[in-house]
Design a protein around this motif. Structure first.
Motif, PDB file in Angstrom:
ATOM      1  N   GLY A   1       0.991  -1.691  -0.445  1.00 28.07           N
ATOM      2  CA  GLY A   1       0.067   0.206   0.406  1.00 28.07           C
ATOM      3  C   GLY A   1       1.106   1.511   0.129  1.00 28.07           C
ATOM      4  O   GLY A   1       0.380   2.687   0.110  1.00 28.07           O
ATOM      5  N   ILE A   2       2.155   1.166  -0.270  1.00 27.77           N
ATOM      6  CA  ILE A   2       2.947   2.469   0.090  1.00 27.77           C
ATOM      7  C   ILE A   2       2.090   3.608  -1.272  1.00 27.77           C
ATOM      8  O   ILE A   2       2.093   3.046  -2.700  1.00 27.77           O
ATOM      9  CB  ILE A   2       4.341   1.984  -0.407  1.00 27.77           C
ATOM     10  CG1 ILE A   2       4.548   1.478  -1.301  1.00 27.77           C
ATOM     11  CG2 ILE A   2       5.325   1.204   0.308  1.00 27.77           C
ATOM     12  CD1 ILE A   2       6.252   1.630  -2.478  1.00 27.77           C
ATOM     13  N   GLY A   3       2.718   4.625  -0.419  1.00 32.17           N
ATOM     14  CA  GLY A   3       1.796   5.609  -0.717  1.00 32.17           C
ATOM     15  C   GLY A   3       0.491   6.472  -1.016  1.00 32.17           C
ATOM     16  O   GLY A   3       0.108   7.241  -1.242  1.00 32.17           O
ATOM     17  N   LYS A   4      -0.009   5.608  -0.624  1.00 33.47           N
ATOM     18  CA  LYS A   4      -1.670   6.245   0.126  1.00 33.47           C
ATOM     19  C   LYS A   4      -1.137   7.307   0.726  1.00 33.47           C
ATOM     20  O   LYS A   4      -0.657   7.201   2.465  1.00 33.47           O
ATOM     21  CB  LYS A   4      -2.238   5.136   0.931  1.00 33.47           C
ATOM     22  CG  LYS A   4      -2.355   3.660   0.081  1.00 33.47           C
ATOM     23  CD  LYS A   4      -3.123   2.857   1.000  1.00 33.47           C
ATOM     24  CE  LYS A   4      -4.105   1.653  -0.279  1.00 33.47           C
ATOM     25  NZ  LYS A   4      -4.956   0.855   0.202  1.00 33.47           N
ATOM     26  N   ILE A   5      -1.910   8.245   1.051  1.00 34.16           N
ATOM     27  CA  ILE A   5      -2.171   9.412   1.647  1.00 34.16           C
ATOM     28  C   ILE A   5      -3.536   9.779   2.982  1.00 34.16           C
ATOM     29  O   ILE A   5      -4.451   9.057   2.605  1.00 34.16           O
ATOM     30  CB  ILE A   5      -2.382  10.602   0.692  1.00 34.16           C
ATOM     31  CG1 ILE A   5      -0.682  10.495  -0.039  1.00 34.16           C
ATOM     32  CG2 ILE A   5      -2.100  12.023   1.358  1.00 34.16           C
ATOM     33  CD1 ILE A   5       0.337  10.608   0.345  1.00 34.16           C
TER      34      ILE A   5
END
Length: 202
Positions: free
Chosen positions: A92-96
């Motif tokens: 899920g990297i990059g979820k804000i």
């Protein structure tokens, strides 16, 4: 399809206000502080609402703001209201997400971006459209992940503060229209379902 795939397009509004002149580009690290989360052992947090809220990773991310389901009495690193959370470990990297409470503890899967020389909501909106950028940075590892440099070295167009605020106002207006359409779609789907059920019931 438009409603379901909606993401704010900051580039569109940057061009709208630029009047042909490119905006200054800076590294994100020049205008923010970056806070790295730390691991808390599982016996140090629970679903009992005592202590400080705790974000362990993207499972605790909502559409805009974190969804609090865990608390800890022994926080190590925390994010504050208006900080921007970014997932830096796992698929899920990059979820804000945008913090909307006074303080929340963050795990090592999460970093907090704290704008210091720009409008926090402008940075939040810009980062929302950078998901693929961060996903690509994390490729090639057994466990995908972002380093501090991946975040700090990212380029950010930086118009004057008044323009940043105007862009955010435009995006919020656009987002409100999208949400209104989302509600209309749900209403019409419910009506269609009711008609179909009535027809089949004879």
């Amino acid at each position: 399809q438009v409603v379901e795939s909606y993401k704010p397009n900051v580039e569109f509004f940057l061009r709208k206000y630029a009047q042909g002149e490119p905006w200054e580009m800076v590294k994100l690290g020049e205008v923010i502080d970056l806070i790295s989360g730390q691991h808390i052992d599982s016996d140090k947090y629970s679903d009992v609402a005592e202590g400080m809220p705790y974000i362990t990773g993207p499972a605790d991310f909502g559409p805009v703001n974190p969804i609090i389901t865990k608390w800890t009495k022994e926080p190590k690193v925390s994010a504050k209201n208006s900080d921007i959370l970014i997932t830096v470990k796992g698929s899920g990297i990059g979820k804000i997400n945008l913090v909307n409470i006074d303080e929340v503890a963050i795990s090592r899967q999460v970093m907090a971006i704290r704008p210091t020389k720009c409008f926090d909501r402008y940075v939040y909106c810009y980062l929302q459209q950078m998901f693929e950028y961060f996903q690509n940075k994390g490729d090639g590892a057994a466990i995908p992940g972002l380093t501090r440099d991946h975040v700090l070295d990212m380029s950010l167009p930086l118009p004057p503060l008044a323009i940043q605020q105007a862009i955010v106002a435009d995006i919020e207006q656009e987002r409100a229209l999208v949400e209104s359409n989302r509600q209309l779609i749900a209403l019409m789907q419910a009506k269609i379902k009711a008609v179909v059920e009535r027809v089949w019931a004879g």
